[in-house]
Design an enzyme around this catalytic site. Structure first.
Site, PDB file in Angstrom:
ATOM      1  CG  ASP A 311      35.042  41.149  47.739  1.00  0.00           C
ATOM      2  OD1 ASP A 311      36.141  40.674  48.076  1.00  0.00           O
ATOM      3  OD2 ASP A 311      34.950  42.159  47.016  1.00  0.00           O
ATOM      4  CE1 TYR A 395      36.542  49.526  43.643  1.00  0.00           C
ATOM      5  CE2 TYR A 395      38.033  47.669  43.601  1.00  0.00           C
ATOM      6  CZ  TYR A 395      37.488  48.774  42.991  1.00  0.00           C
ATOM      7  OH  TYR A 395      37.889  49.122  41.728  1.00  0.00           O
TER       8      TYR A 395
END
Lengths: 670, 670
Positions: A311, A395
C-alpha cells in the site's frame, strides 16, 4: 523565507520540478506518478543539523524533488531528481521494463470507465440481472503470477450498491459480484474477465442469483434513513477542553513539546515522516517512518492469488492521506499540517490536513502513596499524538506516533475500514475465509508493516543489542536457593536479522557504546519493544515471498546507506523481487557495531475476519514502542507537577434524577 | 433493601461476622486477618441469576462472610464462613501449622517498633553514624528458605529519610541501609540481623559509609521546596467535560453502559471483581478477576533470595486499595465505589473510593472514506474504565478494566511506584541488578500476574480452542501460486495448560459449541489475546517455583470448581506450595470440552530496572484483551453516531502570540 532542508516539497517546488521535466521532453505527453522531497544525503544533512543545533552558520543545501513518470500510455518509466533551487535535473534515468510505477486515481478511473464500456462486461452484468447504474468498481494494484511481467495491469473487483436505495454511499462490499476484470493499462482495454468461485473449490459457475446481504450498511445513519436500526442515543458528549491552549508549539515543521524537539516531514509514499528527534537535549533518532506494508490474501484460488498489495510502494500513504476534520478525527486542540503530492498532469495536488497534532491524557504516569504518612502523589501521563489516516480502496489505516513525557515513543497502527469481500454460495464454508454476511465471504489475509528506525542515540554511531534474562545455575555459594537470574547481552557485529525469544525475555536495545550513563555505568540506549507477530504465510519461493523481502524476519539491522528507504524495493508495483532488504544483505554483510545503523521492524496482523469486522471493522490496534533505556539519569517525568483537581476540573457522577439510587438489585425486586 | 448476592460484604455484615466469631471464642484474644463476602456456590448463583435475568421470583440466598484470624500472638490460624443472614457459623476450621495468614499493617507496625527498640539494631544504626529519627522501616512478607516453616516471620528492610531535610515524605528508597532485620511475629521479637552485600559477591562488610544518593526525590515539589529542579511549567491544563453527564448508570453495584451490563464486586484479596457480564443481551462472562500475582527477585544472595511476594494472597488488593481522589486519578465524570475490609480487632475497615468508574475517549473506533463520493464517516472509540490502585509497600499497581463499545474487554496493569532498593558500593556492578542512583542498586525482579477468566459465552458450557493459521502446500489445483493459507483449530479435551506459538499466529478462543452464529456458521465465541511474557526464571524445584504454581505456564484451563479461585493456593504467605493450580491438575484432568470451564492466564514483566525507573517509575503497561469472535452478527458499533464537531467541540490550534508562525526554521536563520 527559506525552507528547512527536511521540510516537505511545497506545491511551488513540485510545479517547478514537473515544469523542468516537461521542458526536457518538449511535447511528449507525460503521466506523472509521484513527486516529493528528495532528502539530502545523510552526510550533508548531519553536517547541517550539527550547525543548526550549535547555532553555527548553515551550509548551503539545495532543495531537490524526486519524481516518477511514464511516457503516457506506454510502459516507459522514468525517475529523476530535480534541483529546484538550481533549476536543474541532477538525476534522470529510464527504469528497466520489469519495473512499474505506482497506481493513481486518474488511471484507475480511466480503467473503470473502460471496464463499464466493455461489451463483455455488459454481458456479465446482464447475466446477473442487475441494473448497471448500481455497479461499483474497485480497481486494485495488480499482483504478479509470473506471466506478462512487463505489461502494465490493473485488476478490478466488481460490486453493486445496495439495491434497496442505489445510494452512492451505500456499502457495496456487502454486494460482491461474481466476476472481476483485468485491464491492460497501456492499451487501456479490458484484457480478461474472470469468474469468482462461489463454492469451496476452484470451480466457477454461471449462476445468476449470487446471494446478497440486504442489511446493515456500515453507517448507522443510512439504516436510520431506511427506518432500520436508528443510531443509539445513549452516548453523552465527551469534550476535551484546553482553556490555556496546547502545550506544544509548531513552528513551520518543527515541533516542540515537553522536552521533545523534532521535525515532521511528508512525502507521497511514506506520508508522515519524523526527523532529527531529540529528548531533553540529547539526540535520539535521525529518522522514523513506516517504510512499507504488504497485504497478501490467503484464498489460494484465481484471481485472489494475485491480491497482494504494497500500500505504500504501490499507492502511497501521502497520496491517500485523508483530509482530517476538526472534531471528527481528534478531540481537544488540534494543529493540522498540509501535504502535497503530484497530479497525473504534473500540477501539485494538495493534501490538506494530512497530519494532525494534538495532546491526549493517557491515565496515570506514576503514583506513590507513602503509607506511613498517607501522602499520595499522582502524575498524569500526557502524550503528544501525530496522526495520519490513509484510505486504500476498501481499507483504512490510522498511523499514530505518540510522544510521551517519559521519553517513550509509540508507533500505533489501527487497521479499520471495510473488508475486501467476495461472493460465496449459500451455506458454503471455506477454510481460507470467513462468512461475514449472507453471500459475503472475506478471505483471510495478512497486514505486514515495516517500521524503519534510523537511530541517533547520543550521536550517529550506534549498536544493536539483544539482552536475555537467564536463570543462574544452582550454586552453594552464589545461588544457594536457585532464585537468581542475570542478563546476558549480545551485540550484533554484522548486518542481518535478529531472532526473537520471549521465553528468554529478550529485550532489543539500540546502544551508544561511546557514551556511558554515569548512574548505571552502562551505555546510553533506547529499547525497541517489538510487536510480536506471525510473519508471511505464503510459501517460500512464491511471488508474495519474493516481492516482500522484509516479511521474512521481524527485526533486521543494516548499515545506513542513502536511498535505502524501502525494504521491499523502490518499485513494488508488479515487482518481481530482488530489490529489497534481503537482496541488499545478500550483497555483503557490513559491520554494524558502533556504526551508523538502521533497524527495520516487521510486524502485523494475521486477519482472519470475524462477523464483528463487518460491515465495517472496529480498529485492530497494534503498537511498537521505543523506550529510553539508561538514556536519562533519572525518571524524565520527575518534574511533572502532581495531578490536582484545580488543574483537572473533574466532576463527581450524579445519577440521573429518574435513576434508581438504592444499592439493591432492581430486577431482583420486581 | 436487600443486597444482591454478589454485592461485597457491608461494614455491618463484617461486624456481625466478627461478633459471631468472637462470641464463639469467649474472651480468647483474636487477631483478624481478613473478612469479605463468601460468594454463593456457582450452581445456586446460576439459578439465582437465571431467575433475575428472566424476572422470575428469586430463590433465597443467605449472605455469608469468609474470615481468617489468628489466636493473637500464636501460630494458630483459623478460617470460617459465617451466615450473617441466619447468624450462624457454617464452616469453621483450624489450618495446619504450615499455613500462614496474610500480613497486616497493625502487625507490621508492631514489628517495626520492636525493631527500632532492639539494642542490636540501635548498634547497627550507631555504626552507620546516622540519626535514628531518620530511619524508615519497610516490613515485608517473608519468603521461604525451607527452614522454620511453621514459625511466623516478617522481614524488615531498612532505609533512611533524606538527611538534608528529614522529611517524612522524602523518598527513603534513595537511602538504603546495609542491614535488614527478621522478626518473629509470635514472640514479637527481633530474630536475626542480616548485613546486605555491597559488592559483586555474597560477602558483606561492616562499612560505615554506604554511599547515598543525595538528589531527586520522586516528587518535583520536594525539590522545588529545596530550590532544586522546580516543576516544569510547560504543561497546560487538559480537562474532560461531560456537559450532559456520564453515559453509564450505576445502580448499587450494577453497571450499565453501551450494551454492557455487569456487576462490580470487591473483596480483601482480589480487590475489584466483575460478575455476570453480558453484552448486547448475551451472556459473556460469569466472573473476571485478577487472581494472584508473584514478585520474585533475581539477586541470588542472602537475604534477597527470600524476596518473593504474593501481593494478593499475602497482603490483598482490597486491603491495599487506594482512596482515589477526584481530579487526581481520573479525568471527566467519576463514580466512586467504596469497599470494606476488616481491622485486626474485628471492626470494619472501610476502603473509601476503592474503585472509580469513568469514560475515556480512545481515538477512532472505525473510519471509512468512500473515495468515489468523498464521504468520510468516523466513529470514535468510547470506553468505560473501572480502575483500582493498590500500594504494596514500595510498589503501586494500577488495575484497569476497559469496556469497549465493540464488545471488547481489556485488562490493563500499570506497574509504578518505587523500586525496592539495596545499597551498593561505589563503581560496583552486579549482573542481577541495576545501579539506579549513586550507591543504590535495584535488583532484577519479575511481576507475574494471573487473570482468572470464568466464561459464560452464551451460557455456562464452553470450550477452549487454539486456532493456527497455516500455509497450504503447493498444489497445481488448489494452491497453484503457493499463496494460500487456512486455519486449523484444536479444541482442548482435558484440563491442563495450552502452549502458545506466535509463528503460527495462534489465536485462543472460548467457544460455545452449542450455539452457531448464523452468519459465520461457526460457534459463537470470545478471543483471549494474551500478554506474551517470559515466565518464572527461578529454577524448577526452588521455593519460588514450588509456591507459584501458576507461573509455570501462560494459559491453563480447568473445570470450574467452587472455591478454586487462587492459583497459588488459598494461603500463600510463607507457603510451601502444593496447593495451587498445578496441584489441582495433578489430582486428575477433567474433561473440559463443552463444560463449565475456567481459563487462567499468567503474564507479566521481567523488570530489569533502568535509570529512568528511579526515583519513581513511569508506569510499565501491559494489556490482555477479550474480544468477541463471531459472538455478534455484525459490528456492534455499527449504530454509534458518527463523530462530529457539534458533539465534540474541538478547537483549532493557534500559536501563542509571541511564537514564530512562519514555516522557516528559527535556528537556521540566526
Amino acid at each position: 523565507m527559506s525552507a528547512h532542508p527536511l521540510d516537505p516539497a511545497t506545491p511551488e517546488e513540485i510545479q517547478r520540478a514537473t515544469d523542468l521535466v516537461k521542458a526536457a521532453y518538449a511535447g511528449v505527453p507525460l503521466h506523472f506518478k509521484a513527486a516529493g522531497l528528495e532528502e539530502p544525503p545523510k552526510a550533508q544533512m548531519v553536517e547541517y543539523l550539527d550547525a543548526e543545533h550549535n547555532n553555527r552558520p548553515l551550509p548551503y543545501m539545495p532543495r531537490c524533488v524526486f519524481l516518477i513518470w511514464y511516457i503516457k500510455r506506454t510502459p516507459r518509466l522514468f525517475e529523476a531528481i530535480v534541483d529546484v533551487t538550481g533549476n536543474q535535473i541532477v538525476h534522470h534515468v529510464e527504469l528497466p521494463r520489469d519495473f512499474h510505477g505506482p497506481v493513481d486515481r486518474t488511471e484507475m478511473n480511466e480503467a473503470a470507465q473502460v471496464v463499464m464500456a466493455d461489451p463483455r462486461v455488459k454481458e456479465e452484468i446482464k447475466r446477473l440481472k442487475i441494473d448497471d447504474t448500481t455497479v461499483v468498481l474497485d480497481p486494485w494494484d495488480y499482483g504478479v503470477d509470473g506471466t506478462e511481467t512487463q505489461e502494465r495491469h490493473t485488476q478490478v473487483f466488481m460490486y453493486m450498491r445496495n439495491p434497496d436505495n442505489n445510494d452512492p454511499d451505500s456499502n457495496h462490499y456487502c454486494f460482491p459480484l461474481d466476476f472481476m476484470v483485468i485491464v491492460d493499462l497501456c492499451a487501456m482495454k479490458v484484457k480478461k474477465i474472470i469468474r469468482l468461485p462461489l463454492g469451496a473449490d476452484a470451480s466457477t459457475t454461471a449462476g445468476q442469483n449470487v446471494p446478497h446481504r440486504r442489511t446493515n450498511p456500515y453507517e448507522a445513519e443510512y439504516d436510520h434513513r431506511l427506518q432500520k436500526n436508528p443510531p443509539r442515543t445513549t452516548m453523552k458528549p465527551y469534550q476535551v477542553v484546553q482553556p490555556e491552549g496546547a502545550s506544544f508549539t509548531v513552528t513551520g515543521h518543527l515541533i516542540e513539546w515537553e522536552k521533545w524537539r523534532f521535525r515532521v516531514g511528508f512525502n507521497w509514499r511514506e506520508g508522515l515522516t519524523l526527523h532529527d528527534l531529540s529528548f531533553d537535549g540529547t539526540s535520539a533518532f535521525y529518522r522514523l517512518s513506516l517504510s512499507e506494508m504488504f497485504v497478501p490474501y490467503g484464498d489460494p484460488r484465481n484471481p485472489i492469488y494475485r491480491k497482494g498489495a504494497f500500500d505504500l510502494g504501490n499507492v502511497g500513504a501521502g497520496v491517500t492521506a485523508n483530509n482530517l476534520q476538526l472534531g471528527c478525527d481528534c478531540l481537544g486542540m488540534i494543529k493540522y499540517i498540509d501535504g502535497c503530492v503530484v497530479a497525473a498532469d504534473g500540477t501539485p495536488a494538495p493534501r490538506p490536513n494530512a497530519i494532525c497534532i494534538h495532546e491526549v491524557d493517557n491515565g496515570i504516569q506514576w503514583k506513590h502513596t507513602n503509607h506511613r504518612t498517607g501522602k499520595a502523589t499522582v502524575v498524569r501521563k500526557r502524550q503528544l499524538v501525530l496522526q495520519t489516516i490513509i484510505t486504500v480502496a476498501n481499507y483504512e489505516y490510522i498511523f499514530m506516533w505518540y510522544f510521551d513525557q517519559s521519553g517513550e515513543i509509540t508507533f500505533e497502527t489501527r487497521a479499520t475500514g471495510i473488508l475486501s469481500t467476495q461472493p460465496i454460495g449459500e451455506k458454503v464454508k471455506v477454510p481460507w475465509g470467513a462468512r461475514v454476511a449472507d453471500g459475503v465471504m472475506a478471505p483471510y489475509h495478512q497486514h505486514l508493516f515495516n517500521l524503519r528506525i534510523d537511530p541517533a542515540v547520543g550521536g550517529h554511531l550506534n549498536s544493536f543489542a539483544s539482552t536475555d534474562s537467564v536463570a543462574i545455575d544452582w550454586d552453594e555459594e552464589l545461588n544457594p536457593l536457585g532464585t537468581g537470574y542475570i542478563t546476558q547481552q549480545t551485540i550484533l557485529d554484522r548486518a542481518g536479522h535478529v531472532e526473537d525469544d520471549i521465553s528468554k525475555g529478550r529485550v532489543f536495545k539500540i546502544l551508544n557504546e561511546n557514551i556511558e550513563n554515569p548512574v548505571s555505568l552502562t551505555p546510553i540506549g533506547y529499547k525497541l519493544v517489538p510487536l510480536r507477530s506471525q510473519l508471511l504465510l505464503a510459501k517460500p519461493g512464491t511471488w508474495h515471498d519474493r516481492r516482500s523481502e522484509f516479511c521474512e524476519h521481524s527485526i533486521w539491522v543494516t548499515k545506513h546507506k542513502d536511498r535505502q528507504l524501502f525494504p521491499a524495493g523502490d518499485y513494488t508495483n508488479q515487482s518481481l523481487g530482488g530489490t529489497g532488504i534481503k537482496s541488499w544483505l545478500a550483497q555483503g554483510r557490513d559491520v554494524v557495531r558502533n556504526q551508523d545503523i538502521v533497524i527495520w521492524h516487521t510486524f502485523g496482523f494475521t486477519h482472519n475476519p470475524r462477523t464483528e469486522d463487518f460491515p465495517i471493522m472496529p480498529a485492530e490496534i497494534g503498537q511498537v514502542h521505543l523506550k529510553p533505556y539508561n538514556f536519562a539519569l533519572y525518571n524524565p517525568t520527575n518534574d511533572v507537577p502532581p495531578s490536582n483537581q484545580a488543574f483537572n476540573q473533574s466532576t463527581e457522577y450524579k445519577p440521573a434524577a429518574d435513576a434508581q439510587t438504592s444499592s439493591c438489585c432492581i430486577r431482583g425486586n420486581l
